[in-house]
Design a protein around this motif. Structure first.
Motif, PDB file in Angstrom:
ATOM      1  N   ALA A   1      41.749  32.098  44.750  1.00 20.19           N
ATOM      2  CA  ALA A   1      41.416  33.458  45.202  1.00 20.19           C
ATOM      3  C   ALA A   1      40.145  33.304  46.265  1.00 20.19           C
TER       4      ALA A   1
ATOM      5  N   VAL B   1      41.542  30.731  40.270  1.00 22.11           N
ATOM      6  CA  VAL B   1      39.673  30.915  40.909  1.00 22.11           C
ATOM      7  C   VAL B   1      39.953  30.423  42.149  1.00 22.11           C
TER       8      VAL B   1
ATOM      9  N   VAL C   1      39.022  37.958  41.945  1.00 20.25           N
ATOM     10  CA  VAL C   1      40.810  38.028  41.951  1.00 20.25           C
ATOM     11  C   VAL C   1      41.298  38.950  42.974  1.00 20.25           C
TER      12      VAL C   1
ATOM     13  N   CYS D   1      34.541  35.432  41.447  1.00 18.02           N
ATOM     14  CA  CYS D   1      36.049  35.443  40.757  1.00 18.02           C
ATOM     15  C   CYS D   1      35.827  34.715  39.119  1.00 18.02           C
TER      16      CYS D   1
END
Length: 457
Positions: free
Chosen positions: A342, A339, A312, A358
């Protein structure tokens, strides 16, 4: 290694063999939990109430993980509410690396909280038996206070949690070294762990997983406060220690921004952090498992805490993370929203690289969670999978069958067909080491003269 733990809410015991740690509780009249006489084996930890470790949510938090493109997901996470009493919450994120990194991360996720409970119980027992004299006798050494002065409750709590974190991390690494089923010579894990006890926040961490907090400033705007430091080899204090132990720290030409730890006699293994559980090939050369510890008093302005793996933080800033979490459709979807963001940034910023795993844990401090059990990615079936053990979310909102390796859940998806020597990934925790091996492969880190390398057997 044996221990028996009891607190006002729980009792934790472990037998002499690995994987046999036990925890339990008993409900009695007038109190919600007390010392246990009913014991649950470690492998049944998923059924402990108010403890979540798979994609889902609890009363005050939500957690989510998504497998990257490097192989099996090596991240692990946990939120354990009512950890030792009703006002104590434990949160942790663990990012494994190396051939058995996923196993190490899951082992630490399960065992480290129990060791914290054990350490706290031991400290409280000594304090109770000596009626406070033990703490006063050590107070000058610990914080410089005059032992004749009264010790505030805040100081006692900080002292006890610091001791618990230090002892627990040390015991965890010692257990990994002698674990009969884990080879941690070239495998390891980060750890970022927090304890929220009423208005106090206690943090212990190693590696480059990170914790931040979203708080409101005087104008009511959300700001990001970084709670931990990424313990990477290029930090002056970390680099000095490693070099004194004959380890080497440098970055490769194709990734000049990533400093790594190398053996003194060979360009291996290239660990991208200065502290970690496991990684015993580097423990003589400056890599340690001693955590950094910090304490913070929470205020009414503090809104939430985010713990996440470096997958992340490699693509999102602290400010971006706070904005994403604060603007999530519902609090219970915040971890997944983070998430997902990311993952999108990995595709935009590093389209030719393999996305890292992540993982995010979001803990909301005011205790107000709003959610719909049928919202995307958090169906009732997903919530049930936290306890049933027969299905898990694969990181893309799909429930899939799972295989169990002891206490470890291995999710089988098509994306997991990965070869150890396939490609070079941007931010690898280790170089020259595959993430996931085929079942018929074993690994040996061998040394001959001044030559050291990883052998595939």
């Amino acid at each position: 290694m044996g221990c028996c733990v009891s607190t006002s809410s729980r009792s934790t015991c472990s037998s002499g063999s690995h994987g046999e740690a036990r925890i339990g509780f008993r409900v009695t009249k007038g109190t919600s939990r007390t010392i246990s006489d009913h014991v649950i084996p470690l492998q049944n930890l998923p059924s402990v109430p108010n403890r979540i470790f798979a994609n889902g949510k609890s009363r005050n938090s939500c957690i989510f993980t998504q497998q990257g493109r490097k192989g099996i997901n090596q991240d692990a996470m946990i939120v354990w509410e009512d950890f030792m009493s009703e006002d104590v919450t434990f949160c942790g994120v663990f990012d494994g690396h190396g051939p058995q990194g996923h196993l190490v991360a899951h082992e630490v996720r399960d065992a480290l909280p129990l060791k914290l409970l054990s350490s706290m119980h031991s400290y409280q027992s000594r304090q109770h038996e000596s009626e406070g004299s033990c703490f006063k006798g050590n107070s000058k050494k610990s914080d410089g206070r005059d032992p004749d002065k009264n010790i505030f409750a805040e100081d006692r709590s900080k002292f006890s949690w610091r001791e618990a974190f230090m002892k627990s991390y040390k015991a965890m690494d010692k257990e990994l070294r002698s674990h009969p089923d884990l080879d941690c010579f070239c495998s390891g894990s980060t750890a970022v762990t927090i304890i929220k006890q009423g208005p106090s926040l206690f943090m212990g961490y190693i590696g480059d997983s990170r914790a931040i907090m979203g708080s409101k400033d005087s104008n009511g705007s959300m700001v990001a406060i970084q709670l931990t430091v990424d313990l990477k080899p290029d930090l002056p204090k970390e680099a000095e220690r490693i070099k004194k132990c004959k380890g080497r720290v440098f970055a490769m030409q194709d990734e000049p921004e990533v400093h790594r730890v190398w053996l003194p006699f060979d360009d291996a293994p290239g660990l991208a952090m200065a502290r970690a559980f496991g990684d015993f090939c580097l423990k003589e050369y400056g890599v340690i498992s001693m955590p950094e510890f910090s304490h913070r008093l929470l205020t009414d302005s503090d809104q939430f805490i985010v713990l996440a793996s470096d997958g992340v933080w490699d693509v999102l800033s602290n400010e971006e993370v706070v904005q994403i979490v604060s603007l999530a459709p519902t609090r219970s979807s915040a971890a997944r929203a983070l998430v997902d963001s990311a993952a999108g940034q990995w595709k935009l910023k590093y389209p030719t690289s393999k996305m890292d795993d992540c993982t995010a844990v979001c803990l909301f401090l005011d205790g107000k969670m709003e959610y719909d059990n049928e919202e995307q990615g958090y169906s009732s079936a997903t919530l049930q999978s936290n306890h049933s053990g027969n299905a898990v979310d694969d990181g893309y909102g799909r429930l899939v069958a799972a295989e169990f390796e002891g206490n470890v859940v291995a999710v089988l998806t098509e994306d997991q067909k990965w070869l150890g020597l396939e490609g070079v990934t941007r931010v690898n925790s280790l170089v020259q080491l595959p993430r996931f091996s085929e079942e018929d492969q074993t690994f040996e880190f061998a040394s001959s003269g001044n030559q050291t390398g990883l052998i595939f057997l």
